[in-house]
Write a protein that holds these residues in place. Structure first.
Motif, PDB file in Angstrom:
ATOM      1  N   CYS A   4      21.481   6.273  -9.241  1.00 38.05           N
ATOM      2  CA  CYS A   4      21.180   6.337  -7.396  1.00 38.05           C
ATOM      3  C   CYS A   4      21.039   6.680  -6.997  1.00 38.05           C
ATOM      4  N   SER A   5      19.626   6.256  -6.206  1.00 45.81           N
ATOM      5  CA  SER A   5      19.282   7.420  -5.012  1.00 45.81           C
ATOM      6  C   SER A   5      19.522   7.287  -3.853  1.00 45.81           C
ATOM      7  N   VAL A   6      19.259   7.844  -2.720  1.00 46.28           N
ATOM      8  CA  VAL A   6      20.000   8.109  -1.133  1.00 46.28           C
ATOM      9  C   VAL A   6      19.418   7.647  -0.635  1.00 46.28           C
ATOM     10  N   ILE A   7      19.086   6.541  -0.079  1.00 47.54           N
ATOM     11  CA  ILE A   7      17.424   7.151   1.042  1.00 47.54           C
ATOM     12  C   ILE A   7      17.649   6.956   2.469  1.00 47.54           C
ATOM     13  N   VAL A   8      17.515   8.652   3.558  1.00 44.07           N
ATOM     14  CA  VAL A   8      17.766   8.351   4.813  1.00 44.07           C
ATOM     15  C   VAL A   8      16.503   8.230   5.652  1.00 44.07           C
ATOM     16  N   SER A   9      16.555   7.857   6.606  1.00 47.04           N
ATOM     17  CA  SER A   9      15.766   7.088   7.800  1.00 47.04           C
ATOM     18  C   SER A   9      16.192   8.156   8.945  1.00 47.04           C
ATOM     19  N   GLY A  10      15.048   8.515  10.033  1.00 52.36           N
ATOM     20  CA  GLY A  10      15.707   8.296  11.274  1.00 52.36           C
ATOM     21  C   GLY A  10      14.964   9.839  11.883  1.00 52.36           C
ATOM     22  N   ASN A  11      15.661  10.257  12.782  1.00 50.10           N
ATOM     23  CA  ASN A  11      15.125  11.410  13.909  1.00 50.10           C
ATOM     24  C   ASN A  11      15.884  12.209  14.257  1.00 50.10           C
ATOM     25  N   ILE A  12      15.690  13.244  14.200  1.00 43.47           N
ATOM     26  CA  ILE A  12      16.341  14.603  15.110  1.00 43.47           C
ATOM     27  C   ILE A  12      16.585  14.360  16.849  1.00 43.47           C
ATOM     28  N   ILE A  59      18.226  11.346  -2.089  1.00 42.80           N
ATOM     29  CA  ILE A  59      18.827  12.041  -2.902  1.00 42.80           C
ATOM     30  C   ILE A  59      19.144  11.252  -3.604  1.00 42.80           C
ATOM     31  N   ASP A  60      18.909  12.113  -4.570  1.00 42.63           N
ATOM     32  CA  ASP A  60      19.542  10.931  -5.873  1.00 42.63           C
ATOM     33  C   ASP A  60      20.423  11.509  -6.567  1.00 42.63           C
ATOM     34  N   PHE A  61      21.281  10.672  -7.004  1.00 43.66           N
ATOM     35  CA  PHE A  61      22.916  11.441  -8.014  1.00 43.66           C
ATOM     36  C   PHE A  61      22.685  10.346  -8.714  1.00 43.66           C
ATOM     37  N   PRO A  62      23.491  11.082 -10.036  1.00 38.41           N
ATOM     38  CA  PRO A  62      22.960  10.308 -11.928  1.00 38.41           C
ATOM     39  C   PRO A  62      23.861   8.692 -11.846  1.00 38.41           C
ATOM     40  N   ASN A  63      24.672   8.364 -10.457  1.00 34.20           N
ATOM     41  CA  ASN A  63      25.137   6.771 -10.967  1.00 34.20           C
ATOM     42  C   ASN A  63      25.664   6.707  -8.884  1.00 34.20           C
ATOM     43  N   GLN A  64      25.622   4.863  -9.260  1.00 32.01           N
ATOM     44  CA  GLN A  64      26.684   4.836  -7.627  1.00 32.01           C
ATOM     45  C   GLN A  64      27.876   5.876  -7.589  1.00 32.01           C
ATOM     46  N   GLU A  65      28.919   5.191  -8.549  1.00 27.78           N
ATOM     47  CA  GLU A  65      30.092   5.822  -8.324  1.00 27.78           C
ATOM     48  C   GLU A  65      30.561   7.459  -7.490  1.00 27.78           C
ATOM     49  N   GLU A  66      29.185   8.601  -8.410  1.00 26.30           N
ATOM     50  CA  GLU A  66      28.981   9.365  -7.519  1.00 26.30           C
ATOM     51  C   GLU A  66      28.239   9.738  -5.940  1.00 26.30           C
ATOM     52  N   ALA A  67      27.403   9.310  -5.578  1.00 27.25           N
ATOM     53  CA  ALA A  67      27.013   9.081  -4.452  1.00 27.25           C
ATOM     54  C   ALA A  67      28.308   7.968  -3.154  1.00 27.25           C
ATOM     55  N   MET A  68      29.077   6.824  -3.638  1.00 29.30           N
ATOM     56  CA  MET A  68      30.097   6.637  -3.128  1.00 29.30           C
ATOM     57  C   MET A  68      30.962   7.363  -2.867  1.00 29.30           C
ATOM     58  N   ALA A  69      31.405   8.464  -3.817  1.00 26.75           N
ATOM     59  CA  ALA A  69      32.048   9.507  -3.639  1.00 26.75           C
ATOM     60  C   ALA A  69      31.834  10.688  -2.799  1.00 26.75           C
ATOM     61  N   ASP A  89      19.112   6.719  15.751  1.00 28.22           N
ATOM     62  CA  ASP A  89      17.883   6.182  14.617  1.00 28.22           C
ATOM     63  C   ASP A  89      18.220   6.265  13.561  1.00 28.22           C
ATOM     64  N   LEU A  90      19.216   6.653  12.693  1.00 32.34           N
ATOM     65  CA  LEU A  90      20.255   7.241  11.508  1.00 32.34           C
ATOM     66  C   LEU A  90      20.356   5.910  10.569  1.00 32.34           C
ATOM     67  N   SER A  91      19.753   5.383   9.295  1.00 30.56           N
ATOM     68  CA  SER A  91      19.579   4.854   8.148  1.00 30.56           C
ATOM     69  C   SER A  91      20.739   4.768   7.233  1.00 30.56           C
ATOM     70  N   ILE A  92      20.701   4.553   6.669  1.00 26.63           N
ATOM     71  CA  ILE A  92      21.221   5.536   5.569  1.00 26.63           C
ATOM     72  C   ILE A  92      21.512   3.986   3.935  1.00 26.63           C
ATOM     73  N   PHE A  93      20.816   3.865   2.759  1.00 23.76           N
ATOM     74  CA  PHE A  93      20.417   2.867   2.029  1.00 23.76           C
ATOM     75  C   PHE A  93      20.937   4.265   0.839  1.00 23.76           C
ATOM     76  N   LEU A  94      21.731   3.090  -0.178  1.00 22.79           N
ATOM     77  CA  LEU A  94      21.831   3.242  -1.436  1.00 22.79           C
ATOM     78  C   LEU A  94      21.166   2.245  -2.558  1.00 22.79           C
ATOM     79  N   ILE A  95      19.821   3.012  -3.118  1.00 19.64           N
ATOM     80  CA  ILE A  95      19.423   1.965  -4.571  1.00 19.64           C
ATOM     81  C   ILE A  95      20.111   2.106  -5.702  1.00 19.64           C
ATOM     82  N   GLU A  96      20.035   1.473  -6.322  1.00 24.99           N
ATOM     83  CA  GLU A  96      19.734   2.085  -7.707  1.00 24.99           C
ATOM     84  C   GLU A  96      18.956   1.086  -8.668  1.00 24.99           C
ATOM     85  N   GLN A  97      18.325   2.484  -9.193  1.00 23.56           N
ATOM     86  CA  GLN A  97      17.424   2.383  -9.861  1.00 23.56           C
ATOM     87  C   GLN A  97      17.556   1.247 -11.713  1.00 23.56           C
TER      88      GLN A  97
END
Length: 97
Positions: A4-12, A59-69, A89-97
């Motif tokens: 699983c990867s988390v994709i984050v987009s936004g502005n500081i 940000i890569d995680f071994p699986n979606q469970e760990e990302a969500m945790a 303008d922050l967005s956070i997405f979980l994507i499975e690979q």
């Protein structure tokens, strides 16, 4: 379980708040086996859509469970106010690979 990867987009919008957020979020992500540092991308142009992020992170995680945790960890939850006040303008997405 797939990776699983988390994709984050936004502005500081407030660097001090972002730094406080990162000081908590980084160790939490590491606790749940995130591959750090994240891959960082500067957004040079938005082709379609209303969002105007200046950056994207992956940000890569071994699986979606760990990302969500990680996102439900009590330490992470304590940092959300700094996250929300530090980024715009922050967005956070979980994507499975």
């Amino acid at each position: 379980m797939s990776e699983c990867s988390v994709i984050v987009s936004g502005n500081i919008k407030n660097q001090e708040k972002v730094d406080l957020y990162k000081s908590v979020a980084g160790p939490v992500m590491k606790k749940y086996n995130a591959s750090l540092p994240p891959s960082t991308y500067k957004v040079s142009n938005v082709v379609a859509g209303a969002a105007m992020p200046s950056f994207m992170l992956k940000i890569d995680f071994p699986n979606q469970e760990e990302a969500m945790a990680a996102f439900h960890d009590s330490d992470y939850l304590s940092a959300i106010e700094n996250r929300d006040n530090g980024f715009g303008d922050l967005s956070i997405f979980l994507i499975e690979q």
